[in-house]
Design a protein around this motif. Structure first.
Motif, mmCIF file in Angstrom:
data_model
loop_
_atom_site.group_PDB
_atom_site.id
_atom_site.type_symbol
_atom_site.label_atom_id
_atom_site.label_comp_id
_atom_site.label_asym_id
_atom_site.label_seq_id
_atom_site.Cartn_x
_atom_site.Cartn_y
_atom_site.Cartn_z
ATOM 1 N N VAL A 52 33.807 7.445 54.498
ATOM 2 C CA VAL A 52 34.908 6.483 54.348
ATOM 3 C C VAL A 52 34.781 5.711 53.044
ATOM 4 C CG1 VAL A 52 35.268 6.292 56.835
ATOM 5 C CG2 VAL A 52 33.781 4.624 55.684
ATOM 6 N N LEU A 53 33.556 5.502 52.562
ATOM 7 C CA LEU A 53 33.394 4.858 51.270
ATOM 8 C C LEU A 53 33.950 5.737 50.150
ATOM 9 C CD1 LEU A 53 29.846 3.252 51.638
ATOM 10 C CD2 LEU A 53 32.027 2.044 51.416
ATOM 11 N N ALA A 54 33.873 7.056 50.328
ATOM 12 C CA ALA A 54 34.482 7.958 49.347
ATOM 13 C C ALA A 54 35.998 7.792 49.351
ATOM 14 C CB ALA A 54 34.104 9.408 49.667
ATOM 15 N N SER A 55 36.579 7.651 50.542
ATOM 16 C CA SER A 55 38.025 7.394 50.616
ATOM 17 C C SER A 55 38.367 6.071 49.947
ATOM 18 C CB SER A 55 38.475 7.379 52.082
ATOM 19 O OG SER A 55 38.310 8.647 52.689
ATOM 20 N N ALA A 56 37.529 5.072 50.175
ATOM 21 C CA ALA A 56 37.757 3.761 49.562
ATOM 22 C C ALA A 56 37.700 3.847 48.051
ATOM 23 C CB ALA A 56 36.725 2.761 50.076
ATOM 24 N N ARG A 57 36.784 4.632 47.538
ATOM 25 C CA ARG A 57 36.660 4.773 46.080
ATOM 26 C C ARG A 57 37.901 5.442 45.490
ATOM 27 N NH1 ARG A 57 33.717 4.677 41.628
ATOM 28 N NH2 ARG A 57 33.656 6.473 40.248
ATOM 29 N N VAL A 58 38.406 6.464 46.160
ATOM 30 C CA VAL A 58 39.616 7.123 45.670
ATOM 31 C C VAL A 58 40.784 6.136 45.662
ATOM 32 C CG1 VAL A 58 41.314 8.923 46.162
ATOM 33 C CG2 VAL A 58 38.881 9.427 46.375
ATOM 34 N N ARG A 60 40.623 2.883 45.317
ATOM 35 C CA ARG A 60 40.434 1.940 44.214
ATOM 36 C C ARG A 60 40.798 2.576 42.880
ATOM 37 N NH1 ARG A 60 36.021 0.171 47.267
ATOM 38 N NH2 ARG A 60 34.624 1.610 46.214
ATOM 39 N N LEU A 61 40.384 3.824 42.679
ATOM 40 C CA LEU A 61 40.694 4.510 41.423
ATOM 41 C C LEU A 61 42.205 4.716 41.283
ATOM 42 C CD1 LEU A 61 37.849 7.189 41.223
ATOM 43 C CD2 LEU A 61 38.219 5.253 39.675
ATOM 44 N N ALA A 62 42.858 5.065 42.386
ATOM 45 C CA ALA A 62 44.308 5.265 42.320
ATOM 46 C C ALA A 62 45.014 3.982 41.914
ATOM 47 C CB ALA A 62 44.824 5.762 43.666
ATOM 48 N N ARG A 64 43.882 1.846 39.982
ATOM 49 C CA ARG A 64 43.571 1.599 38.574
ATOM 50 C C ARG A 64 44.174 2.667 37.666
ATOM 51 N NH1 ARG A 64 37.426 1.887 38.019
ATOM 52 N NH2 ARG A 64 38.001 1.492 35.843
ATOM 53 N N ALA A 65 45.082 3.461 38.181
ATOM 54 C CA ALA A 65 45.589 4.620 37.428
ATOM 55 C C ALA A 65 46.129 4.250 36.052
ATOM 56 C CB ALA A 65 46.667 5.334 38.247
ATOM 57 N N SER A 66 46.768 3.090 35.969
ATOM 58 C CA SER A 66 47.361 2.703 34.684
ATOM 59 C C SER A 66 46.311 2.542 33.601
ATOM 60 C CB SER A 66 48.155 1.412 34.843
ATOM 61 O OG SER A 66 47.311 0.341 35.251
ATOM 62 N N GLU A 67 45.073 2.220 33.969
ATOM 63 C CA GLU A 67 44.005 2.098 32.976
ATOM 64 C C GLU A 67 43.728 3.434 32.294
ATOM 65 O OE1 GLU A 67 40.436 0.396 34.536
ATOM 66 O OE2 GLU A 67 41.518 -1.014 35.833
ATOM 67 N N PHE A 68 44.065 4.529 32.970
ATOM 68 C CA PHE A 68 43.796 5.863 32.453
ATOM 69 C C PHE A 68 45.066 6.525 31.920
ATOM 70 C CE2 PHE A 68 40.612 4.801 35.587
ATOM 71 C CZ PHE A 68 39.426 5.251 35.032
ATOM 72 N N GLY A 69 46.133 5.718 31.774
ATOM 73 C CA GLY A 69 47.375 6.257 31.242
ATOM 74 C C GLY A 69 48.177 7.051 32.254
ATOM 75 N N LEU A 70 47.992 6.765 33.531
ATOM 76 C CA LEU A 70 48.683 7.492 34.590
ATOM 77 C C LEU A 70 49.565 6.548 35.386
ATOM 78 C CD1 LEU A 70 45.654 9.585 35.902
ATOM 79 C CD2 LEU A 70 47.367 10.294 34.242
ATOM 80 N N ILE A 72 50.990 6.111 39.181
ATOM 81 C CA ILE A 72 51.040 6.473 40.594
ATOM 82 C C ILE A 72 51.872 5.390 41.260
ATOM 83 C CG2 ILE A 72 49.710 6.925 42.684
ATOM 84 C CD1 ILE A 72 47.363 7.728 40.967
ATOM 85 N N PRO A 73 53.122 5.692 41.583
ATOM 86 C CA PRO A 73 54.047 4.639 42.018
ATOM 87 C C PRO A 73 53.578 3.838 43.223
ATOM 88 C CG PRO A 73 55.224 6.669 41.530
ATOM 89 C CD PRO A 73 53.769 7.005 41.500
ATOM 90 N N THR A 74 53.085 4.519 44.238
ATOM 91 C CA THR A 74 52.649 3.807 45.448
ATOM 92 C C THR A 74 51.332 4.382 45.940
ATOM 93 O OG1 THR A 74 53.873 5.313 46.909
ATOM 94 C CG2 THR A 74 55.019 3.292 46.176
#
Length: 448
Positions: A52-58, A60-62, A64-70, A72-74
């Motif tokens: 579940v921590l792996a799900s949590a990390r994904v 969090r990264l999603a 932060r998508a704008s930091e990587f130039g991406l 993700i609307p929702t």
């Protein structure tokens, strides 16, 4: 009565590999387990929590998508699906363990095992409705959540390490009592799932065993995610009103409200219903079985492994216990717990990988002769490129360049600390790392 050479009570991370090894020697061995194979690690600890921590990390990264130039609307969390993924891993692990035991010919006895005295030079035990005798007994019954003495706690529902996976609703406002590794990991998980989270701890810092600078940095990063902390605080009473809201009264005069409560308040050994008194096995004041460095109890023929023997309570130290017992039973008896280096990690994000002494412990033992160095991850190229610049690495050495301890607060810190573990186990000096060539760009360069 069925007779076995070796009976192992508890199918944890020491008991299962030991049972397989004993069976491979052609010796009649049985493994008694009252519930599920795998111990706390498989059933509610390492396997499901890291899933579940792996799900949590994904999540969090999603976010932060704008930091990587991406774009993700929702970002939507399907909480039941997160738990189903973790539960499947638990189920698969249990099934795999059973196959491995069956293949080696280990007899699995389903039921609660208790000692019931002696039978000549053997021990008599009951497992469920059966009575058996065994020449040698290994106890690997683990621990459970220690329930604190808090007024009103018995009258309210609460989560803990043993039942969280069976709760299919995500808390709206979660109060976690306990600011050590279980409380911190679960705080980040629930926060990433969308819960408001506060952590209540009795000490003045989180992760109280760690150095103050390490704990402070980890707390700062968790606060940046919106997790709040109430430290130097004890909960004295809990009540629930007609709407289901929980009110936690503290010794600081503050009342904390929450929709859900999670207890991360330490561990209690499962030794209170094993019949230990029937053969005179000694326990310490907290109920842990007293063992020597060979993992032998005071009663010849009875051994303890895993968390129930006290000391380091980690899956990897439990697993190493089985190697010690293999050596004691079938080899020269030279493999013991004496001097073994037991690393550990707190699987927050970033992770905290740890081995050896803290700076505080090193100064207590060696005085001001120690050397301390830090490297901040923001100066590591790979950390910056991957958007993981938070944290630092801290290394403590003696005047002879021998590593005394290391703390790696970084993305994949539990992996990066392995270099320091190897260095300490080999007895090499820091030159073994300093004079090597590390691949660029990697996080491992920060270790160097």
């Amino acid at each position: 009565m069925a007779e076995y050479d070796t009976l192992i009570i508890g199918a944890g991370q020491a008991g299962i590999p030991l049972a397989r090894f004993v069976a491979q020697q052609g010796i009649r061995v049985a493994l008694a387990e009252r519930r599920f194979l795998g111990g706390s690690c498989v059933n509610f600890g390492c396997t499901p929590t890291k899933a579940v921590l792996a799900s949590a990390r994904v999540a969090r990264l999603a976010r932060r998508a704008s930091e990587f130039g991406l774009r993700i609307p929702t970002i939507e969390v399907d909480y039941p699906a997160v738990l189903r993924r973790a539960q499947k891993m638990v189920d698969d692990s249990r099934a795999g363990l059973r196959r491995g035991l069956d293949e080696k010919g280990v007899k699995i006895l389903n039921g609660h095992a208790r000692l019931a005295g002696r039978e000549g030079d053997h021990f008599r035990l009951t497992v469920g409705e059966r009575t058996i005798i065994a020449r040698r007994v290994v106890i690997d019954t683990g621990t459970r959540t220690a329930i604190p003495d808090i007024a009103g706690l018995a009258d309210v529902p609460y989560l803990h390490a043993g039942n969280w996976l069976s709760s299919d609703h995500c808390p709206k406002r979660l109060a976690i009592i306990g600011a050590s590794y279980i409380g911190l990991e679960m705080a980040q998980f629930y926060r990433a799932m969308g819960a408001e989270v506060c952590v209540i701890g009795p000490s003045r810092q989180i992760a109280r065993r760690e150095d103050e600078d390490v704990a402070a940095e980890l707390q700062r990063l968790m606060e940046a995610e919106g997790i709040t902390f109430h430290l130097s605080t004890r909960v004295t009473a809990v009540a629930r009103d007609a709407s289901g809201t929980l009110s936690l009264t503290t010794d600081t005069g503050r009342t904390i409200t929450a929709t859900d409560l999670f207890l991360a308040t330490g561990r209690r050994p499962n030794t209170d219903d094993l019949g230990l008194d029937t053969v005179g096995v000694e326990r310490d004041a907290k109920g842990f079985i007293k063992v020597d460095q060979r993992l032998a109890s005071n009663v010849p023929g009875i051994w303890a492994a895993g968390d129930v023997r006290g000391g380091p309570m980690f899956t990897h130290s439990s697993w190493d216990d089985h190697r010690i017992l293999e050596n004691q039973f079938f080899a020269d008896g030279q493999h013991t717990t004496a001097g073994r280096i037991v690393p550990y990690a707190i699987f927050t994000d970033p992770e905290l990988g740890r081995v050896g002494l803290t700076e505080r412990e090193a100064r207590d033992q060696y005085g001001d002769s120690i050397r301390v160095q830090k490297f901040k991850l923001r100066h590591n190229g790979k950390a910056v490129q991957t958007g993981e610049p938070n944290g630092f690495i801290k290394v403590i050495a003696d005047p002879d360049d021998r590593l005394l301890g290391a703390a790696v607060l970084a993305a994949d810190g539990a992996e990066l600390v392995a270099s320091y573990i190897t260095l300490m186990n080999s007895g090499a000096t820091l030159a073994a790392i300093c004079n090597g060539i590390y691949i660029h760009p990697t996080m491992a360069e920060a270790v160097q």
